[in-house]
Write a protein that holds these residues in place. Structure first.
Motif, mmCIF file in Angstrom:
data_model
loop_
_atom_site.group_PDB
_atom_site.id
_atom_site.type_symbol
_atom_site.label_atom_id
_atom_site.label_comp_id
_atom_site.label_asym_id
_atom_site.label_seq_id
_atom_site.Cartn_x
_atom_site.Cartn_y
_atom_site.Cartn_z
ATOM 1 N N ALA A 139 2.940 15.158 -4.421
ATOM 2 C CA ALA A 139 1.721 14.995 -5.218
ATOM 3 C C ALA A 139 0.708 16.075 -4.850
ATOM 4 C CB ALA A 139 1.119 13.613 -4.973
ATOM 5 N N ASP A 140 -0.003 16.560 -5.845
ATOM 6 C CA ASP A 140 -1.032 17.577 -5.592
ATOM 7 C C ASP A 140 -2.258 17.003 -4.910
ATOM 8 O OD1 ASP A 140 0.480 19.621 -6.667
ATOM 9 O OD2 ASP A 140 -0.448 19.473 -8.658
ATOM 10 N N TYR A 141 -2.579 15.726 -5.181
ATOM 11 C CA TYR A 141 -3.782 15.098 -4.658
ATOM 12 C C TYR A 141 -3.432 13.906 -3.769
ATOM 13 C CZ TYR A 141 -6.047 17.677 -8.425
ATOM 14 O OH TYR A 141 -6.494 18.662 -9.255
ATOM 15 N N TYR A 142 -4.229 13.720 -2.731
ATOM 16 C CA TYR A 142 -4.056 12.560 -1.868
ATOM 17 C C TYR A 142 -4.628 11.331 -2.560
ATOM 18 C CZ TYR A 142 -4.406 9.218 1.857
ATOM 19 O OH TYR A 142 -4.259 8.075 2.599
ATOM 20 N N ALA A 143 -3.959 10.209 -2.422
ATOM 21 C CA ALA A 143 -4.496 8.926 -2.885
ATOM 22 C C ALA A 143 -3.818 7.799 -2.116
ATOM 23 C CB ALA A 143 -4.270 8.740 -4.383
ATOM 24 N N LEU A 144 -4.554 6.746 -1.882
ATOM 25 C CA LEU A 144 -4.021 5.514 -1.304
ATOM 26 C C LEU A 144 -4.190 4.442 -2.373
ATOM 27 C CD1 LEU A 144 -2.912 3.892 1.104
ATOM 28 C CD2 LEU A 144 -5.283 3.506 1.793
ATOM 29 N N ILE A 145 -3.078 3.814 -2.746
ATOM 30 C CA ILE A 145 -3.079 2.875 -3.868
ATOM 31 C C ILE A 145 -2.512 1.539 -3.428
ATOM 32 C CG2 ILE A 145 -2.064 2.396 -6.148
ATOM 33 C CD1 ILE A 145 -2.243 5.420 -6.685
ATOM 34 N N GLY A 146 -3.190 0.468 -3.818
ATOM 35 C CA GLY A 146 -2.688 -0.885 -3.608
ATOM 36 C C GLY A 146 -1.989 -1.340 -4.883
ATOM 37 N N ALA A 147 -0.759 -1.835 -4.743
ATOM 38 C CA ALA A 147 0.019 -2.255 -5.914
ATOM 39 C C ALA A 147 1.057 -3.288 -5.493
ATOM 40 C CB ALA A 147 0.702 -1.048 -6.552
ATOM 41 N N TYR A 154 0.834 -1.195 0.000
ATOM 42 C CA TYR A 154 0.000 0.000 0.000
ATOM 43 C C TYR A 154 0.876 1.255 0.000
ATOM 44 C CZ TYR A 154 -3.518 -3.419 0.943
ATOM 45 O OH TYR A 154 -4.329 -4.521 0.835
ATOM 46 N N PHE A 155 0.508 2.201 -0.856
ATOM 47 C CA PHE A 155 1.301 3.412 -1.039
ATOM 48 C C PHE A 155 0.400 4.641 -0.934
ATOM 49 C CE2 PHE A 155 3.294 -0.107 -3.166
ATOM 50 C CZ PHE A 155 4.620 -0.006 -2.791
ATOM 51 N N GLU A 156 0.926 5.649 -0.233
ATOM 52 C CA GLU A 156 0.168 6.880 0.010
ATOM 53 C C GLU A 156 0.839 8.026 -0.741
ATOM 54 O OE1 GLU A 156 -1.813 8.594 3.944
ATOM 55 O OE2 GLU A 156 0.369 8.491 4.063
ATOM 56 N N PHE A 157 0.025 8.807 -1.415
ATOM 57 C CA PHE A 157 0.470 9.989 -2.156
ATOM 58 C C PHE A 157 -0.161 11.218 -1.521
ATOM 59 C CE2 PHE A 157 0.758 6.473 -4.997
ATOM 60 C CZ PHE A 157 1.844 6.728 -5.825
ATOM 61 N N GLY A 158 0.531 12.336 -1.567
ATOM 62 C CA GLY A 158 -0.009 13.575 -1.029
ATOM 63 C C GLY A 158 1.037 14.674 -1.096
ATOM 64 N N GLU A 211 4.612 0.406 -9.767
ATOM 65 C CA GLU A 211 3.232 0.177 -10.192
ATOM 66 C C GLU A 211 2.293 1.190 -9.539
ATOM 67 O OE1 GLU A 211 0.098 -3.112 -9.086
ATOM 68 O OE2 GLU A 211 1.460 -3.898 -10.628
ATOM 69 N N ALA A 212 2.536 1.521 -8.285
ATOM 70 C CA ALA A 212 1.710 2.519 -7.589
ATOM 71 C C ALA A 212 1.855 3.887 -8.253
ATOM 72 C CB ALA A 212 2.094 2.591 -6.115
ATOM 73 N N ILE A 213 3.078 4.274 -8.574
ATOM 74 C CA ILE A 213 3.313 5.570 -9.239
ATOM 75 C C ILE A 213 2.647 5.583 -10.608
ATOM 76 C CG2 ILE A 213 5.106 7.031 -10.275
ATOM 77 C CD1 ILE A 213 6.877 6.269 -7.833
ATOM 78 N N ASP A 214 2.775 4.495 -11.359
ATOM 79 C CA ASP A 214 2.139 4.412 -12.677
ATOM 80 C C ASP A 214 0.618 4.515 -12.556
ATOM 81 O OD1 ASP A 214 4.670 4.065 -13.760
ATOM 82 O OD2 ASP A 214 4.446 1.898 -14.039
ATOM 83 N N THR A 215 0.037 3.877 -11.543
ATOM 84 C CA THR A 215 -1.408 3.944 -11.315
ATOM 85 C C THR A 215 -1.830 5.363 -10.969
ATOM 86 O OG1 THR A 215 -1.482 1.635 -10.610
ATOM 87 C CG2 THR A 215 -3.322 3.044 -9.926
ATOM 88 N N TYR A 216 -1.077 6.022 -10.092
ATOM 89 C CA TYR A 216 -1.386 7.407 -9.729
ATOM 90 C C TYR A 216 -1.349 8.291 -10.977
ATOM 91 C CZ TYR A 216 -1.318 11.868 -7.276
ATOM 92 O OH TYR A 216 -1.631 13.129 -6.834
ATOM 93 N N TYR A 217 -0.301 8.135 -11.767
ATOM 94 C CA TYR A 217 -0.136 8.946 -12.976
ATOM 95 C C TYR A 217 -1.283 8.703 -13.964
ATOM 96 C CZ TYR A 217 2.175 11.133 -16.966
ATOM 97 O OH TYR A 217 2.475 11.935 -18.036
ATOM 98 N N ARG A 218 -1.705 7.469 -14.097
ATOM 99 C CA ARG A 218 -2.758 7.111 -15.048
ATOM 100 C C ARG A 218 -4.154 7.496 -14.545
ATOM 101 N NH1 ARG A 218 -2.556 1.632 -14.888
ATOM 102 N NH2 ARG A 218 -4.255 1.650 -13.377
ATOM 103 N N ASP A 219 -4.431 7.259 -13.260
ATOM 104 C CA ASP A 219 -5.805 7.378 -12.759
ATOM 105 C C ASP A 219 -6.103 8.634 -11.942
ATOM 106 O OD1 ASP A 219 -6.249 4.927 -13.934
ATOM 107 O OD2 ASP A 219 -6.099 3.799 -12.069
ATOM 108 N N VAL A 220 -5.075 9.267 -11.404
ATOM 109 C CA VAL A 220 -5.321 10.413 -10.523
ATOM 110 C C VAL A 220 -4.841 11.715 -11.142
ATOM 111 C CG1 VAL A 220 -4.915 11.399 -8.224
ATOM 112 C CG2 VAL A 220 -5.204 8.921 -8.491
ATOM 113 N N SER A 221 -3.570 11.814 -11.450
ATOM 114 C CA SER A 221 -3.021 13.062 -11.973
ATOM 115 C C SER A 221 -1.749 12.783 -12.755
ATOM 116 C CB SER A 221 -2.718 14.028 -10.822
ATOM 117 O OG SER A 221 -2.142 15.209 -11.298
#
Length: 95
Positions: free
Chosen positions: A20-28, A11-15, A33-43
């Motif tokens: 990161a501009d937006y908060y997100a919690l990502i399972g990867a 589990y990875f936390e962005f903020g 993979e978490a960074i790629d998911t954030y880039y693709r799905d969040v910002s």
């Protein structure tokens, strides 16, 4: 008898603390993979980083969060938590 649960992912936390501009919690499966998911799905922010959380800490954040409709029961929250991808979305992107 000791109960154990196999953790399927990390589990990875962005903020703001991770750039990161937006908060997100990502399972990867891993940090990339978490960074790629954030880039693709969040910002599509360049040069972001994330902080790895223990599954216990990540579950606490998931369990204590408000879902948009306010109607997820504990089993539904657990199902979301066990899926890979974005677990907690930034409210700015949902509203």
């Amino acid at each position: 008898m000791k109960m154990t649960t196999k953790i399927k992912q990390r589990y990875f936390e962005f903020g703001p603390r991770t750039g990161a501009d937006y908060y997100a919690l990502i399972g990867a499966k891993d940090k990339q993979e978490a960074i790629d998911t954030y880039y693709r799905d969040v910002s599509e922010e360049p040069d972001i980083d994330c902080k790895e959380l223990s599954s216990v800490t990540a579950w606490g954040k998931c369990q204590n969060s408000d879902d948009v409709e306010g109607d997820l029961d504990i089993e539904e929250r657990l199902a979301v938590f066990e899926d890979s991808g974005v677990i907690l979305w930034p409210m700015e992107l949902i509203q």
